[in-house]
Design an enzyme around this catalytic site. Structure first.
Site, short mmCIF file in Angstrom:
data_model
loop_
_atom_site.label_atom_id
_atom_site.label_comp_id
_atom_site.label_asym_id
_atom_site.label_seq_id
_atom_site.Cartn_x
_atom_site.Cartn_y
_atom_site.Cartn_z
N LYS A 87 -40.63 -12.79 34.97
CA LYS A 87 -40.18 -11.45 35.31
C LYS A 87 -41.29 -10.41 35.15
CE LYS A 87 -35.36 -12.35 35.15
NZ LYS A 87 -35.38 -13.78 34.77
C1 LIG Z 1 -34.74 -14.78 35.56
C2 LIG Z 1 -35.20 -16.17 35.35
C3 LIG Z 1 -34.92 -17.19 36.29
C4 LIG Z 1 -34.07 -16.96 37.52
O1 LIG Z 1 -34.72 -16.16 38.51
P1 LIG Z 1 -33.87 -15.45 39.66
O2 LIG Z 1 -34.83 -14.58 40.38
O3 LIG Z 1 -32.80 -14.67 38.96
O4 LIG Z 1 -33.30 -16.52 40.52
C5 LIG Z 1 -35.42 -18.46 36.05
N1 LIG Z 1 -36.14 -18.73 34.93
C6 LIG Z 1 -36.42 -17.77 34.02
C7 LIG Z 1 -37.20 -18.14 32.80
C8 LIG Z 1 -35.98 -16.46 34.20
O5 LIG Z 1 -36.26 -15.53 33.27
#
Ligand SMILES: *Cc1c(COP(=O)(O)O)cnc(C)c1O
Length: 495
Positions: free
Chosen positions: A112
Protein backbone atom coordinates in the site's frame (compact mmCIF):
# COMPACT_ATOMS: atom_id res chain seq x y z
CA UNK A 1 -9.34 16.32 -22.57
CA UNK A 2 -8.85 17.69 -19.09
CA UNK A 3 -12.33 16.67 -17.94
CA UNK A 4 -11.19 13.14 -18.20
CA UNK A 5 -13.05 11.20 -15.51
CA UNK A 6 -16.69 10.41 -14.91
CA UNK A 7 -18.67 8.03 -12.69
CA UNK A 8 -19.04 4.34 -13.51
CA UNK A 9 -22.78 4.97 -13.12
CA UNK A 10 -23.19 7.99 -15.43
CA UNK A 11 -21.10 9.78 -18.05
CA UNK A 12 -22.66 13.14 -17.19
CA UNK A 13 -20.71 15.73 -15.14
CA UNK A 14 -17.12 14.84 -16.09
CA UNK A 15 -14.32 16.06 -13.81
CA UNK A 16 -10.55 16.50 -14.05
CA UNK A 17 -8.25 13.95 -12.44
CA UNK A 18 -7.45 16.52 -9.74
CA UNK A 19 -11.15 16.84 -8.91
CA UNK A 20 -11.54 13.05 -8.96
CA UNK A 21 -8.63 12.64 -6.53
CA UNK A 22 -9.95 15.26 -4.13
CA UNK A 23 -13.50 13.86 -4.22
CA UNK A 24 -12.50 10.17 -3.95
CA UNK A 25 -15.93 8.83 -4.88
CA UNK A 26 -18.40 10.28 -7.42
CA UNK A 27 -21.50 12.05 -6.00
CA UNK A 28 -23.78 9.28 -7.31
CA UNK A 29 -21.81 6.65 -5.39
CA UNK A 30 -19.96 5.40 -8.48
CA UNK A 31 -16.20 5.25 -9.00
CA UNK A 32 -14.31 7.56 -11.33
CA UNK A 33 -13.24 6.04 -14.67
CA UNK A 34 -11.68 7.43 -17.85
CA UNK A 35 -12.65 6.45 -21.38
CA UNK A 36 -9.20 7.35 -22.70
CA UNK A 37 -7.62 4.16 -21.32
CA UNK A 38 -7.66 2.23 -24.61
CA UNK A 39 -6.36 5.12 -26.70
CA UNK A 40 -3.16 5.68 -24.77
CA UNK A 41 -0.67 2.97 -25.60
CA UNK A 42 2.69 3.48 -23.93
CA UNK A 43 5.83 2.89 -26.00
CA UNK A 44 7.14 -0.37 -24.52
CA UNK A 45 10.60 -0.08 -25.96
CA UNK A 46 11.11 3.18 -24.13
CA UNK A 47 9.73 1.74 -20.90
CA UNK A 48 12.28 -1.08 -20.96
CA UNK A 49 15.14 1.42 -20.88
CA UNK A 50 13.65 3.47 -18.08
CA UNK A 51 14.01 3.67 -14.32
CA UNK A 52 11.00 3.10 -12.05
CA UNK A 53 10.81 6.87 -11.55
CA UNK A 54 10.72 7.63 -15.27
CA UNK A 55 8.04 5.01 -15.83
CA UNK A 56 6.03 6.42 -12.91
CA UNK A 57 6.09 9.87 -14.52
CA UNK A 58 4.98 8.42 -17.86
CA UNK A 59 2.14 6.34 -16.37
CA UNK A 60 0.87 9.13 -14.13
CA UNK A 61 1.13 11.66 -16.96
CA UNK A 62 -1.13 9.41 -19.03
CA UNK A 63 -3.70 8.70 -16.33
CA UNK A 64 -3.66 12.13 -14.66
CA UNK A 65 -3.29 14.50 -17.64
CA UNK A 66 -4.20 17.74 -15.87
CA UNK A 67 -1.18 17.53 -13.56
CA UNK A 68 1.83 19.36 -15.03
CA UNK A 69 5.03 17.43 -15.80
CA UNK A 70 6.76 19.45 -13.05
CA UNK A 71 4.07 18.56 -10.50
CA UNK A 72 4.32 14.87 -11.32
CA UNK A 73 8.12 14.88 -11.32
CA UNK A 74 8.19 16.35 -7.84
CA UNK A 75 5.48 13.95 -6.58
CA UNK A 76 7.43 10.95 -7.94
CA UNK A 77 10.71 12.19 -6.51
CA UNK A 78 9.17 12.63 -3.05
CA UNK A 79 7.10 9.44 -3.02
CA UNK A 80 9.85 7.04 -4.11
CA UNK A 81 12.87 8.47 -2.29
CA UNK A 82 15.12 7.25 0.51
CA UNK A 83 12.15 5.97 2.56
CA UNK A 84 12.37 2.86 0.29
CA UNK A 85 14.96 0.27 1.21
CA UNK A 86 15.38 -0.95 -2.39
CA UNK A 87 16.99 1.44 -4.87
CA UNK A 88 14.85 0.05 -7.69
CA UNK A 89 11.70 0.57 -5.50
CA UNK A 90 9.86 -2.63 -6.55
CA UNK A 91 12.49 -5.27 -7.47
CA UNK A 92 11.72 -8.50 -9.35
CA UNK A 93 13.56 -11.56 -7.98
CA UNK A 94 13.56 -15.28 -8.94
CA UNK A 95 10.93 -17.60 -7.46
CA UNK A 96 11.81 -21.04 -8.82
CA UNK A 97 10.72 -21.01 -12.47
CA UNK A 98 8.60 -17.92 -11.80
CA UNK A 99 9.29 -14.40 -10.53
CA UNK A 100 8.47 -12.46 -7.40
CA UNK A 101 7.56 -8.77 -7.63
CA UNK A 102 8.55 -7.36 -4.22
CA UNK A 103 6.20 -4.49 -3.42
CA UNK A 104 7.00 -4.26 0.29
CA UNK A 105 10.19 -2.21 0.51
CA UNK A 106 8.43 1.02 1.52
CA UNK A 107 8.20 2.64 4.96
CA UNK A 108 5.41 0.36 6.28
CA UNK A 109 6.51 -2.89 4.59
CA UNK A 110 3.27 -3.46 2.64
CA UNK A 111 2.43 -2.76 -1.00
CA UNK A 112 0.00 0.00 0.00
CA UNK A 113 3.02 2.30 0.34
CA UNK A 114 3.38 2.41 -3.45
CA UNK A 115 0.08 4.28 -3.61
CA UNK A 116 -0.07 5.95 -0.19
CA UNK A 117 3.34 7.57 -0.49
CA UNK A 118 2.01 9.14 -3.70
CA UNK A 119 -1.64 10.02 -2.89
CA UNK A 120 -0.92 12.79 -0.31
CA UNK A 121 1.44 14.47 -2.76
CA UNK A 122 -1.13 14.30 -5.56
CA UNK A 123 -3.75 15.71 -3.20
CA UNK A 124 -1.51 18.61 -2.19
CA UNK A 125 -0.75 19.42 -5.82
CA UNK A 126 -4.47 19.17 -6.64
CA UNK A 127 -5.37 21.53 -3.80
CA UNK A 128 -2.89 24.30 -4.53
CA UNK A 129 -4.91 27.09 -6.08
CA UNK A 130 -8.22 25.51 -5.14
CA UNK A 131 -8.89 27.64 -2.06
CA UNK A 132 -7.38 27.00 1.34
CA UNK A 133 -9.77 24.55 2.93
CA UNK A 134 -7.97 22.02 5.06
CA UNK A 135 -8.55 18.29 4.67
CA UNK A 136 -9.10 15.60 7.32
CA UNK A 137 -8.47 12.13 5.92
CA UNK A 138 -10.60 9.54 7.77
CA UNK A 139 -9.74 5.86 7.32
CA UNK A 140 -10.86 2.53 8.75
CA UNK A 141 -8.25 -0.20 8.54
CA UNK A 142 -7.99 -3.94 9.01
CA UNK A 143 -4.24 -3.45 9.48
CA UNK A 144 -2.09 -2.31 6.57
CA UNK A 145 -3.91 0.71 5.13
CA UNK A 146 -3.97 2.59 8.44
CA UNK A 147 -0.23 2.67 8.94
CA UNK A 148 0.45 3.38 5.26
CA UNK A 149 -1.99 6.32 5.40
CA UNK A 150 -0.44 7.64 8.64
CA UNK A 151 3.04 7.42 7.15
CA UNK A 152 1.92 9.00 3.88
CA UNK A 153 -0.02 11.91 5.35
CA UNK A 154 2.07 12.59 8.48
CA UNK A 155 3.49 16.12 8.28
CA UNK A 156 1.60 17.09 5.10
CA UNK A 157 0.64 20.78 5.44
CA UNK A 158 -3.05 21.60 5.64
CA UNK A 159 -3.98 17.94 6.05
CA UNK A 160 -4.81 15.74 9.05
CA UNK A 161 -5.32 12.00 9.20
CA UNK A 162 -7.54 9.95 11.52
CA UNK A 163 -7.29 6.15 11.61
CA UNK A 164 -9.71 3.71 13.26
CA UNK A 165 -8.77 0.06 13.75
CA UNK A 166 -10.71 -2.79 15.41
CA UNK A 167 -9.37 -3.36 18.94
CA UNK A 168 -7.69 -6.78 19.30
CA UNK A 169 -8.11 -7.70 15.63
CA UNK A 170 -4.83 -6.52 14.11
CA UNK A 171 -1.43 -8.19 14.56
CA UNK A 172 0.90 -7.04 17.38
CA UNK A 173 3.23 -5.40 14.92
CA UNK A 174 0.41 -3.75 12.99
CA UNK A 175 -0.97 -2.22 16.21
CA UNK A 176 2.45 -0.96 17.27
CA UNK A 177 3.06 0.52 13.82
CA UNK A 178 -0.03 2.66 14.30
CA UNK A 179 0.11 3.62 17.98
CA UNK A 180 3.78 4.69 17.77
CA UNK A 181 3.12 7.02 14.82
CA UNK A 182 4.40 10.52 15.50
CA UNK A 183 3.48 13.75 13.73
CA UNK A 184 1.37 16.72 14.81
CA UNK A 185 -1.42 16.01 12.34
CA UNK A 186 -2.30 12.39 13.14
CA UNK A 187 -4.97 10.75 15.31
CA UNK A 188 -5.36 7.01 15.98
CA UNK A 189 -8.20 5.29 17.82
CA UNK A 190 -9.07 1.65 18.56
CA UNK A 191 -12.74 0.74 18.21
CA UNK A 192 -14.58 -1.86 20.28
CA UNK A 193 -15.94 -3.83 17.34
CA UNK A 194 -14.98 -5.40 14.02
CA UNK A 195 -13.41 -3.92 10.89
CA UNK A 196 -16.88 -3.86 9.31
CA UNK A 197 -18.11 -1.74 12.25
CA UNK A 198 -15.24 0.71 11.69
CA UNK A 199 -15.81 0.82 7.93
CA UNK A 200 -19.59 1.12 8.24
CA UNK A 201 -19.30 4.01 10.71
CA UNK A 202 -16.71 5.84 8.59
CA UNK A 203 -19.15 5.65 5.67
CA UNK A 204 -21.87 7.10 7.92
CA UNK A 205 -19.54 9.89 9.05
CA UNK A 206 -18.88 10.85 5.41
CA UNK A 207 -22.63 11.03 4.82
CA UNK A 208 -23.33 13.08 8.01
CA UNK A 209 -24.53 16.45 6.64
CA UNK A 210 -24.69 18.18 10.02
CA UNK A 211 -21.09 17.24 10.77
CA UNK A 212 -20.00 18.36 7.28
CA UNK A 213 -21.64 21.76 7.85
CA UNK A 214 -20.01 22.25 11.25
CA UNK A 215 -16.61 21.39 9.80
CA UNK A 216 -17.21 23.52 6.71
CA UNK A 217 -17.78 26.48 9.01
CA UNK A 218 -14.21 25.97 10.23
CA UNK A 219 -12.79 25.57 6.72
CA UNK A 220 -12.35 21.80 7.00
CA UNK A 221 -13.52 19.09 4.61
CA UNK A 222 -13.41 15.32 5.21
CA UNK A 223 -11.79 13.07 2.63
CA UNK A 224 -10.82 9.43 2.26
CA UNK A 225 -7.64 7.56 1.34
CA UNK A 226 -9.62 4.48 0.33
CA UNK A 227 -8.36 2.30 -2.51
CA UNK A 228 -11.21 3.40 -4.77
CA UNK A 229 -9.45 6.79 -5.14
CA UNK A 230 -7.99 7.28 -8.64
CA UNK A 231 -4.92 8.67 -6.89
CA UNK A 232 -4.30 5.26 -5.34
CA UNK A 233 -5.05 3.24 -8.45
CA UNK A 234 -2.85 5.15 -10.92
CA UNK A 235 0.47 4.74 -9.03
CA UNK A 236 -0.05 0.96 -8.92
CA UNK A 237 -0.04 0.74 -12.72
CA UNK A 238 3.63 1.75 -12.67
CA UNK A 239 4.96 -1.50 -11.23
CA UNK A 240 3.27 -3.65 -13.87
CA UNK A 241 5.20 -1.79 -16.58
CA UNK A 242 8.37 -1.56 -14.51
CA UNK A 243 8.38 -5.27 -13.62
CA UNK A 244 7.89 -6.13 -17.29
CA UNK A 245 10.91 -3.96 -18.09
CA UNK A 246 12.92 -5.79 -15.43
CA UNK A 247 11.97 -9.17 -16.96
CA UNK A 248 13.06 -8.01 -20.41
CA UNK A 249 16.36 -6.70 -19.03
CA UNK A 250 16.92 -10.00 -17.19
CA UNK A 251 16.30 -11.94 -20.41
CA UNK A 252 13.24 -13.66 -18.93
CA UNK A 253 10.99 -12.22 -21.64
CA UNK A 254 11.54 -10.72 -25.05
CA UNK A 255 10.09 -7.31 -25.85
CA UNK A 256 6.45 -7.94 -26.82
CA UNK A 257 6.17 -11.36 -25.11
CA UNK A 258 3.08 -11.81 -22.97
CA UNK A 259 3.49 -12.12 -19.20
CA UNK A 260 1.10 -13.54 -16.58
CA UNK A 261 0.59 -11.81 -13.21
CA UNK A 262 -0.86 -13.52 -10.12
CA UNK A 263 -2.24 -11.10 -7.52
CA UNK A 264 -3.37 -11.69 -3.90
CA UNK A 265 -6.67 -9.84 -3.99
CA UNK A 266 -8.97 -8.13 -1.50
CA UNK A 267 -10.54 -4.91 -2.67
CA UNK A 268 -9.54 -5.60 -6.32
CA UNK A 269 -7.36 -2.47 -6.53
CA UNK A 270 -4.02 -4.13 -7.15
CA UNK A 271 -5.19 -6.52 -9.87
CA UNK A 272 -7.31 -3.80 -11.52
CA UNK A 273 -4.13 -1.75 -11.95
CA UNK A 274 -2.81 -4.72 -13.97
CA UNK A 275 -5.91 -4.53 -16.17
CA UNK A 276 -5.26 -0.80 -16.69
CA UNK A 277 -1.67 -1.62 -17.68
CA UNK A 278 -2.99 -4.16 -20.21
CA UNK A 279 -5.36 -1.62 -21.73
CA UNK A 280 -2.47 0.82 -21.90
CA UNK A 281 -0.52 -1.60 -24.09
CA UNK A 282 1.35 -3.92 -21.71
CA UNK A 283 1.46 -7.48 -23.15
CA UNK A 284 -0.39 -9.30 -20.37
CA UNK A 285 -1.48 -12.89 -21.02
CA UNK A 286 -3.53 -13.52 -17.88
CA UNK A 287 -4.32 -11.70 -14.65
CA UNK A 288 -4.86 -14.27 -11.92
CA UNK A 289 -7.08 -13.28 -8.98
CA UNK A 290 -5.97 -15.17 -5.86
CA UNK A 291 -8.35 -15.32 -2.87
CA UNK A 292 -8.21 -16.78 0.63
CA UNK A 293 -11.21 -18.49 2.30
CA UNK A 294 -13.18 -15.31 1.59
CA UNK A 295 -13.50 -16.51 -1.97
CA UNK A 296 -16.34 -14.32 -3.24
CA UNK A 297 -14.24 -13.34 -6.30
CA UNK A 298 -13.36 -16.93 -7.21
CA UNK A 299 -17.06 -17.78 -7.15
CA UNK A 300 -17.89 -14.67 -9.16
CA UNK A 301 -15.36 -15.38 -11.90
CA UNK A 302 -16.51 -19.00 -12.04
CA UNK A 303 -20.29 -18.49 -11.99
CA UNK A 304 -20.93 -14.88 -13.08
CA UNK A 305 -22.83 -14.20 -9.85
CA UNK A 306 -21.37 -11.98 -7.16
CA UNK A 307 -22.93 -12.93 -3.83
CA UNK A 308 -21.78 -11.29 -0.62
CA UNK A 309 -24.35 -13.18 1.49
CA UNK A 310 -21.91 -15.62 3.00
CA UNK A 311 -19.97 -16.28 6.15
CA UNK A 312 -16.99 -14.02 6.81
CA UNK A 313 -13.77 -15.91 7.58
CA UNK A 314 -10.94 -14.54 9.69
CA UNK A 315 -7.77 -15.83 8.00
CA UNK A 316 -3.98 -15.54 8.31
CA UNK A 317 -4.04 -13.20 5.28
CA UNK A 318 -6.24 -10.54 6.96
CA UNK A 319 -5.75 -7.79 4.36
CA UNK A 320 -7.75 -9.97 1.97
CA UNK A 321 -10.57 -10.67 4.43
CA UNK A 322 -13.20 -8.74 2.54
CA UNK A 323 -16.62 -9.52 1.10
CA UNK A 324 -17.25 -6.46 -1.06
CA UNK A 325 -14.42 -5.82 -3.53
CA UNK A 326 -15.24 -2.20 -4.36
CA UNK A 327 -12.94 -1.78 -7.34
CA UNK A 328 -14.69 -4.59 -9.22
CA UNK A 329 -17.23 -1.95 -10.23
CA UNK A 330 -14.59 -0.40 -12.50
CA UNK A 331 -13.93 -3.72 -14.24
CA UNK A 332 -17.68 -4.12 -14.85
CA UNK A 333 -17.67 -0.70 -16.50
CA UNK A 334 -14.81 -1.51 -18.86
CA UNK A 335 -15.83 -5.09 -19.62
CA UNK A 336 -19.35 -3.92 -20.56
CA UNK A 337 -17.92 -1.29 -22.92
CA UNK A 338 -18.91 1.55 -20.67
CA UNK A 339 -22.52 0.52 -19.98
CA UNK A 340 -23.30 2.88 -17.06
CA UNK A 341 -26.90 1.73 -16.92
CA UNK A 342 -25.87 -1.88 -16.47
CA UNK A 343 -23.31 -0.99 -13.78
CA UNK A 344 -25.91 1.08 -11.89
CA UNK A 345 -28.44 -1.73 -11.92
CA UNK A 346 -25.85 -4.33 -10.78
CA UNK A 347 -24.77 -2.06 -7.91
CA UNK A 348 -28.41 -1.48 -6.97
CA UNK A 349 -28.86 -5.27 -6.83
CA UNK A 350 -25.79 -5.54 -4.60
CA UNK A 351 -27.14 -2.89 -2.23
CA UNK A 352 -30.69 -4.27 -2.13
CA UNK A 353 -30.21 -8.03 -2.40
CA UNK A 354 -26.52 -8.51 -1.58
CA UNK A 355 -25.92 -10.16 -4.96
CA UNK A 356 -25.91 -9.53 -8.70
CA UNK A 357 -25.50 -11.56 -11.89
CA UNK A 358 -23.48 -10.26 -14.84
CA UNK A 359 -24.63 -10.93 -18.44
CA UNK A 360 -22.70 -13.69 -20.24
CA UNK A 361 -21.21 -11.38 -22.90
CA UNK A 362 -19.61 -9.28 -20.13
CA UNK A 363 -18.38 -12.39 -18.31
CA UNK A 364 -16.82 -13.63 -21.58
CA UNK A 365 -14.83 -10.43 -21.84
CA UNK A 366 -13.75 -10.69 -18.18
CA UNK A 367 -12.79 -14.36 -18.51
CA UNK A 368 -10.72 -13.63 -21.61
CA UNK A 369 -8.26 -11.85 -19.28
CA UNK A 370 -8.84 -13.03 -15.71
CA UNK A 371 -8.24 -16.44 -14.12
CA UNK A 372 -8.79 -17.23 -10.46
CA UNK A 373 -8.10 -19.56 -7.59
CA UNK A 374 -8.25 -19.84 -3.81
CA UNK A 375 -6.07 -21.03 -0.94
CA UNK A 376 -7.18 -22.15 2.51
CA UNK A 377 -5.11 -21.23 5.58
CA UNK A 378 -3.63 -24.75 5.61
CA UNK A 379 -2.65 -24.46 1.95
CA UNK A 380 -1.20 -21.01 2.65
CA UNK A 381 0.94 -22.37 5.52
CA UNK A 382 2.09 -25.31 3.41
CA UNK A 383 3.11 -22.90 0.65
CA UNK A 384 5.09 -20.67 3.04
CA UNK A 385 6.92 -23.78 4.21
CA UNK A 386 7.61 -25.33 0.80
CA UNK A 387 8.68 -21.99 -0.69
CA UNK A 388 11.22 -21.63 2.12
CA UNK A 389 12.36 -25.29 2.16
CA UNK A 390 12.61 -25.74 -1.60
CA UNK A 391 13.43 -22.27 -2.95
CA UNK A 392 14.94 -20.50 0.05
CA UNK A 393 12.49 -17.62 -0.39
CA UNK A 394 10.59 -16.36 2.68
CA UNK A 395 7.11 -15.06 1.81
CA UNK A 396 4.23 -13.60 3.83
CA UNK A 397 0.77 -15.25 4.00
CA UNK A 398 -0.81 -12.94 1.36
CA UNK A 399 1.97 -13.69 -1.11
CA UNK A 400 1.66 -17.39 -0.27
CA UNK A 401 -2.02 -17.35 -1.28
CA UNK A 402 -0.97 -16.09 -4.71
CA UNK A 403 1.91 -18.58 -4.98
CA UNK A 404 -0.43 -21.47 -4.18
CA UNK A 405 -2.89 -20.35 -6.85
CA UNK A 406 -0.13 -19.79 -9.43
CA UNK A 407 1.33 -23.25 -8.77
CA UNK A 408 -2.05 -24.83 -9.43
CA UNK A 409 -2.31 -23.28 -12.93
CA UNK A 410 -0.89 -25.14 -15.90
CA UNK A 411 2.31 -23.49 -17.16
CA UNK A 412 1.56 -21.66 -20.41
CA UNK A 413 5.05 -20.82 -21.60
CA UNK A 414 4.78 -17.18 -20.55
CA UNK A 415 6.92 -15.66 -17.83
CA UNK A 416 4.87 -15.60 -14.64
CA UNK A 417 5.05 -12.98 -11.90
CA UNK A 418 3.71 -13.46 -8.37
CA UNK A 419 3.01 -10.15 -6.66
CA UNK A 420 4.45 -10.03 -3.15
CA UNK A 421 2.41 -7.58 -1.10
CA UNK A 422 3.91 -7.61 2.41
CA UNK A 423 7.12 -8.36 4.26
CA UNK A 424 6.94 -11.75 6.01
CA UNK A 425 8.08 -9.95 9.18
CA UNK A 426 4.78 -8.10 9.34
CA UNK A 427 3.21 -11.48 10.11
CA UNK A 428 6.10 -13.11 11.99
CA UNK A 429 3.96 -15.32 14.23
CA UNK A 430 1.96 -16.90 11.40
CA UNK A 431 5.03 -17.33 9.22
CA UNK A 432 7.00 -18.88 12.06
CA UNK A 433 4.15 -21.27 12.83
CA UNK A 434 3.93 -22.20 9.14
CA UNK A 435 7.61 -23.16 9.28
CA UNK A 436 6.72 -25.62 12.03
CA UNK A 437 7.80 -23.62 15.12
CA UNK A 438 5.83 -23.25 18.36
CA UNK A 439 4.62 -19.67 18.84
CA UNK A 440 2.10 -19.97 21.71
CA UNK A 441 2.50 -17.18 24.23
CA UNK A 442 5.23 -15.42 22.24
CA UNK A 443 5.06 -11.65 21.61
CA UNK A 444 5.32 -10.24 18.10
CA UNK A 445 8.94 -9.24 18.69
CA UNK A 446 9.91 -12.64 20.12
CA UNK A 447 8.50 -14.18 16.92
CA UNK A 448 10.42 -11.65 14.81
CA UNK A 449 13.68 -12.57 16.57
CA UNK A 450 12.98 -16.29 16.25
CA UNK A 451 12.22 -15.92 12.55
CA UNK A 452 15.56 -14.14 12.03
CA UNK A 453 17.42 -16.90 13.87
CA UNK A 454 15.63 -19.71 12.06
CA UNK A 455 16.02 -18.34 8.52
CA UNK A 456 19.14 -16.18 8.72
CA UNK A 457 17.17 -13.34 7.12
CA UNK A 458 16.89 -9.89 8.67
CA UNK A 459 13.71 -8.10 9.73
CA UNK A 460 13.25 -4.66 8.11
CA UNK A 461 14.45 -1.98 10.54
CA UNK A 462 11.10 -0.17 10.17
CA UNK A 463 9.60 -3.14 12.05
CA UNK A 464 12.37 -4.25 14.41
CA UNK A 465 12.90 -0.71 15.69
CA UNK A 466 9.26 -0.38 16.72
CA UNK A 467 10.21 -1.89 20.07
CA UNK A 468 12.18 1.23 20.93
CA UNK A 469 9.33 3.59 20.16
CA UNK A 470 6.90 5.06 22.65
CA UNK A 471 3.20 4.25 22.37
CA UNK A 472 1.63 7.65 21.72
CA UNK A 473 -2.01 6.80 21.00
CA UNK A 474 -4.16 4.98 23.58
CA UNK A 475 -7.66 6.16 22.66
CA UNK A 476 -10.41 3.55 22.52
CA UNK A 477 -14.05 4.20 21.66
CA UNK A 478 -17.28 2.46 20.74
CA UNK A 479 -18.65 2.67 17.23
CA UNK A 480 -21.06 5.39 18.44
CA UNK A 481 -18.12 7.53 19.59
CA UNK A 482 -16.25 7.64 16.29
CA UNK A 483 -17.96 10.76 14.93
CA UNK A 484 -17.12 12.74 18.07
CA UNK A 485 -13.54 11.47 17.87
CA UNK A 486 -13.21 12.77 14.30
CA UNK A 487 -14.58 16.17 15.28
CA UNK A 488 -12.23 16.42 18.26
CA UNK A 489 -9.30 15.33 16.08
CA UNK A 490 -10.12 18.11 13.59
CA UNK A 491 -10.03 20.59 16.48
CA UNK A 492 -6.80 19.19 17.89
CA UNK A 493 -4.69 18.59 14.78
CA UNK A 494 -6.09 21.14 12.31
CA UNK A 495 -7.04 23.88 14.86
C1 LIG B 1 -4.39 -4.57 0.80
C2 LIG B 1 -3.59 -5.80 0.67
C3 LIG B 1 -3.92 -6.79 -0.29
C4 LIG B 1 -5.14 -6.69 -1.19
O1 LIG B 1 -5.02 -5.68 -2.19
P1 LIG B 1 -6.31 -5.12 -2.94
O2 LIG B 1 -5.84 -3.99 -3.76
O3 LIG B 1 -7.26 -4.69 -1.86
O4 LIG B 1 -6.88 -6.24 -3.75
C5 LIG B 1 -3.11 -7.91 -0.39
N1 LIG B 1 -2.04 -8.07 0.43
C6 LIG B 1 -1.71 -7.14 1.36
C7 LIG B 1 -0.53 -7.40 2.24
C8 LIG B 1 -2.46 -5.97 1.50
O5 LIG B 1 -2.11 -5.07 2.44
Amino acid sequence: MTSFYHSTRSSADPVTSKQAILAGIAPDGGLYVTDALGGTTLALEGVCDQTFHETARLVLGTLLPDFSAEELASCVEGAYGPQWDAASVCPVTPLGDDWLLELYHGPTCAFKDVALQMLPRLMSAARSGAGDRRVMIVTATSGDTGKAALEGFSGVAGTGVTVFYPEGKVSDVQRLQMVTQDGDNVAVCAVRGTFDDCQGEVKRIFADRALAERLDGRGIVLSSANSINVGRLAPQVTYYFDSYAQLVRAGAAKLGDEVTFCVPTGNFGDVLAGYFARRMGLPVRRLVVASNANDVLTDFLTTGTYDRRREFHKTISPSMDILVSSNLERLLYYASDGDCELVSSLMADLAEKGAYTVPERVMDEIRSVFSCGRASDDETRATIRSTWDELGVLIDPHTAVAKHVLDALPADGSARVCLSTASPYKFSADVLAALGEKVEGMSGFACMDALERLTGTVAPSQLSRLRERAELHDDVCDRAGMGAFVEAACERVLG
